[in-house]
Design a protein around this motif. Structure first.
Motif, PDB file in Angstrom:
ATOM      1  N   VAL A 118     -45.026  23.201 -43.945  1.00 38.46           N
ATOM      2  CA  VAL A 118     -43.746  22.910 -43.358  1.00 38.46           C
ATOM      3  C   VAL A 118     -43.481  22.333 -42.065  1.00 38.46           C
ATOM      4  N   ALA A 119     -44.007  22.847 -41.003  1.00 39.30           N
ATOM      5  CA  ALA A 119     -44.024  22.365 -39.644  1.00 39.30           C
ATOM      6  C   ALA A 119     -44.727  20.901 -39.694  1.00 39.30           C
ATOM      7  N   ALA A 120     -45.791  20.480 -40.531  1.00 39.17           N
ATOM      8  CA  ALA A 120     -46.408  19.292 -40.603  1.00 39.17           C
ATOM      9  C   ALA A 120     -45.427  18.234 -41.098  1.00 39.17           C
ATOM     10  N   LEU A 121     -44.877  18.965 -42.234  1.00 41.24           N
ATOM     11  CA  LEU A 121     -43.887  17.855 -42.995  1.00 41.24           C
ATOM     12  C   LEU A 121     -42.433  17.735 -42.034  1.00 41.24           C
ATOM     13  N   ALA A 122     -42.053  18.632 -41.062  1.00 36.95           N
ATOM     14  CA  ALA A 122     -40.877  18.336 -40.359  1.00 36.95           C
ATOM     15  C   ALA A 122     -41.390  17.358 -39.227  1.00 36.95           C
ATOM     16  N   GLN A 123     -42.425  17.597 -38.732  1.00 33.71           N
ATOM     17  CA  GLN A 123     -43.123  16.248 -37.829  1.00 33.71           C
ATOM     18  C   GLN A 123     -43.098  15.246 -38.347  1.00 33.71           C
ATOM     19  N   MET A 124     -43.576  14.870 -39.712  1.00 35.72           N
ATOM     20  CA  MET A 124     -43.712  13.687 -40.491  1.00 35.72           C
ATOM     21  C   MET A 124     -42.144  12.939 -40.525  1.00 35.72           C
ATOM     22  N   HIS A 125     -41.355  13.839 -40.988  1.00 38.53           N
ATOM     23  CA  HIS A 125     -39.809  13.551 -41.063  1.00 38.53           C
ATOM     24  C   HIS A 125     -39.586  13.105 -39.797  1.00 38.53           C
ATOM     25  N   VAL A 127     -41.028  11.580 -37.437  1.00 33.12           N
ATOM     26  CA  VAL A 127     -41.889  10.284 -37.066  1.00 33.12           C
ATOM     27  C   VAL A 127     -41.195   9.221 -38.082  1.00 33.12           C
ATOM     28  N   PHE A 128     -40.909   9.487 -39.469  1.00 37.97           N
ATOM     29  CA  PHE A 128     -40.739   8.661 -40.455  1.00 37.97           C
ATOM     30  C   PHE A 128     -39.324   9.068 -40.949  1.00 37.97           C
ATOM     31  N   PRO A 129     -38.195   9.175 -40.319  1.00 37.54           N
ATOM     32  CA  PRO A 129     -36.813   9.811 -40.779  1.00 37.54           C
ATOM     33  C   PRO A 129     -36.509   8.922 -42.188  1.00 37.54           C
ATOM     34  N   ASP A 130     -36.749   7.892 -42.502  1.00 37.73           N
ATOM     35  CA  ASP A 130     -36.420   7.114 -43.669  1.00 37.73           C
ATOM     36  C   ASP A 130     -37.526   7.452 -44.880  1.00 37.73           C
ATOM     37  N   MET A 131     -38.439   8.017 -44.650  1.00 38.78           N
ATOM     38  CA  MET A 131     -39.486   8.047 -45.842  1.00 38.78           C
ATOM     39  C   MET A 131     -39.120   9.062 -46.673  1.00 38.78           C
ATOM     40  N   LEU A 132     -39.331   9.028 -47.926  1.00 39.07           N
ATOM     41  CA  LEU A 132     -39.047   9.886 -48.850  1.00 39.07           C
ATOM     42  C   LEU A 132     -40.323  10.860 -49.249  1.00 39.07           C
ATOM     43  N   ILE A 133     -40.278  12.034 -48.793  1.00 33.98           N
ATOM     44  CA  ILE A 133     -41.535  13.111 -48.885  1.00 33.98           C
ATOM     45  C   ILE A 133     -41.269  13.837 -50.088  1.00 33.98           C
ATOM     46  N   ASN A 134     -42.252  13.743 -51.091  1.00 30.30           N
ATOM     47  CA  ASN A 134     -42.558  14.368 -52.192  1.00 30.30           C
ATOM     48  C   ASN A 134     -43.588  15.440 -52.265  1.00 30.30           C
ATOM     49  N   VAL A 135     -43.237  16.707 -52.487  1.00 25.91           N
ATOM     50  CA  VAL A 135     -44.137  17.885 -52.701  1.00 25.91           C
ATOM     51  C   VAL A 135     -44.380  18.098 -54.117  1.00 25.91           C
ATOM     52  N   SER A 136     -45.624  18.254 -54.589  1.00 27.37           N
ATOM     53  CA  SER A 136     -45.766  18.632 -55.939  1.00 27.37           C
ATOM     54  C   SER A 136     -46.684  19.676 -55.962  1.00 27.37           C
ATOM     55  N   VAL A 137     -47.043  20.637 -57.042  1.00 25.91           N
ATOM     56  CA  VAL A 137     -47.747  21.525 -57.372  1.00 25.91           C
ATOM     57  C   VAL A 137     -48.762  21.356 -58.202  1.00 25.91           C
ATOM     58  N   HIS A 138     -49.931  21.427 -58.158  1.00 25.81           N
ATOM     59  CA  HIS A 138     -50.984  21.297 -59.060  1.00 25.81           C
ATOM     60  C   HIS A 138     -52.107  22.676 -59.433  1.00 25.81           C
ATOM     61  N   THR A 139     -52.721  22.743 -60.338  1.00 26.89           N
ATOM     62  CA  THR A 139     -53.695  23.417 -60.311  1.00 26.89           C
ATOM     63  C   THR A 139     -54.879  22.734 -59.348  1.00 26.89           C
ATOM     64  N   ASP A 140     -55.828  23.625 -58.951  1.00 25.07           N
ATOM     65  CA  ASP A 140     -56.504  23.378 -57.838  1.00 25.07           C
ATOM     66  C   ASP A 140     -57.478  22.387 -58.270  1.00 25.07           C
ATOM     67  N   LEU A 295     -49.178  13.358 -40.594  1.00 26.37           N
ATOM     68  CA  LEU A 295     -49.486  14.923 -41.305  1.00 26.37           C
ATOM     69  C   LEU A 295     -50.541  15.656 -40.551  1.00 26.37           C
ATOM     70  N   LEU A 296     -51.969  14.870 -40.489  1.00 28.50           N
ATOM     71  CA  LEU A 296     -53.170  15.335 -39.889  1.00 28.50           C
ATOM     72  C   LEU A 296     -53.090  15.959 -38.463  1.00 28.50           C
ATOM     73  N   ASP A 297     -52.282  15.053 -37.706  1.00 27.51           N
ATOM     74  CA  ASP A 297     -52.023  15.263 -36.163  1.00 27.51           C
ATOM     75  C   ASP A 297     -51.609  16.853 -35.766  1.00 27.51           C
ATOM     76  N   ARG A 298     -50.671  17.211 -36.779  1.00 27.87           N
ATOM     77  CA  ARG A 298     -50.021  18.440 -36.738  1.00 27.87           C
ATOM     78  C   ARG A 298     -51.282  19.618 -36.542  1.00 27.87           C
ATOM     79  N   PHE A 299     -52.377  19.303 -37.254  1.00 25.24           N
ATOM     80  CA  PHE A 299     -53.529  20.246 -37.584  1.00 25.24           C
ATOM     81  C   PHE A 299     -54.836  19.863 -36.910  1.00 25.24           C
ATOM     82  N   GLY A 300     -54.445  19.053 -35.633  1.00 18.86           N
ATOM     83  CA  GLY A 300     -55.377  18.490 -34.874  1.00 18.86           C
ATOM     84  C   GLY A 300     -56.559  17.656 -35.314  1.00 18.86           C
TER      85      GLY A 300
END
Length: 301
Positions: A118-125, A127-140, A295-300
């Protein structure tokens, strides 16, 4: 002879053909693609009929390409490489700070406080406030395939397939413990059987197995005489089976806490808790790289 012209169906069948070759057979490809064996076999046969060439030999003796199939395989790789190059060019030409970004996860990862998704997605938003961010759930097992096929930009997986076109970066750990229902008729016997690293082989332990298979889970399961009493494809289904008293199961600690149920009891063992490593996975040639870096910057990363 009439000239051969590609159609959309041909492209789809060629992708199936490439998957069959990559995974060494129809059955393995069907599993990785999340498709039925009959569907993959039918599409492969349709491609052979369409181009009038036997591409492979499949049967009890195993899977192998014919000489003509090897030629088609090389040509198909070149074809999709060119298509990919074209798509990248178009994407680069039209890319702005807007557009879309697709993140694929397995169930209950987003709610894991250690994941930081969630924190990473917030950071992305930010940086890119106009970007449409989609989150989907999948089997691993499908996460890697979805990324490879460019259906999602970044996946979060605890069961990496280590596919060649993809890059894997460590993301976070998820802690799992063994739980059982307080009302289960097998509770006392299970506790006794799992009390030490040796006694687990003395009595069968009813166990709810997950479709989500990691090396950590499999190593734990090999240590004990676990009798599969049920299976589940997601955490909710496994929790239901455990609460019903069917058996014990490995569950994420954060998930059990969020379920807010007092019907579970932890079964301590010498080999729990388990720590499962999760990874970010994305294509090395990802076109939406600026968003991935954010996204990855949030996690180093």
């Amino acid at each position: 002879m009439a000239a051969f012209a590609l159609s959309n169906y041909d492209l789809r069948h060629l992708r199936i053909f490439l998957a069959v070759v990559e995974h060494g057979g129809v059955s393995a490809a069907a599993y990785r693609l999340g498709a039925s064996l009959s569907t993959v076999s039918r599409d492969l046969s349709a491609l052979e009929k369409r181009i009038g060439i036997q591409l492979c030999r499949r049967g009890r003796s195993g899977f192998s390409l014919t000489p003509q199939g090897e030629d088609v395989h090389r040509a198909a790789i070149r074809l999709f490489s060119e298509l990919q190059s074209f798509e990248q060019t178009i994407q680069s030409t039209r890319q702005t700070l807007g557009g879309g970004f697709n993140l694929g996860v397995i169930d209950n990862v987003v709610t894991n406080p250690d994941a930081g998704v969630v924190a990473a997605l917030a950071q992305m938003h930010r940086v890119f406030p106009d970007m449409l961010i989609n989150v989907s759930v999948h089997t691993d097992p499908m996460i890697d395939v979805q990324v490879r096929e460019r259906r999602i930009d970044v996946g979060v997986t605890g069961q990496p397939e280590w596919l060649a076109p993809l890059e894997y970066k460590p993301a976070f750990f998820e802690q799992h413990r063994l739980y059982m229902s307080r009302q289960s008729p097998y509770l006392k016997a299970t506790r006794a059987a799992l009390a030490s690293s040796q006694s687990g082989k003395e009595a069968s332990v009813p166990y709810i197995s997950r479709d989500y298979r990691t090396d950590v889970f499999q190593e734990f399961e090999r240590r004990y005489d676990l009798q599969v009493a049920g299976r589940g494809s997601n955490l909710e289904s496994i929790l239901a089976a455990v609460l019903a008293g069917v058996g014990c199961a490995l569950l994420p600690v954060h998930f059990v806490k969020s379920a807010e149920t007092d019907g579970l009891v932890e079964i301590p063992t010498p080999h729990t808790p388990l720590r499962v490593q999760f990874y970010f996975v994305y294509r090395r040639d990802a076109t939406n790289r600026r968003a991935i870096v954010a996204l990855l910057d949030r996690f180093g990363g």
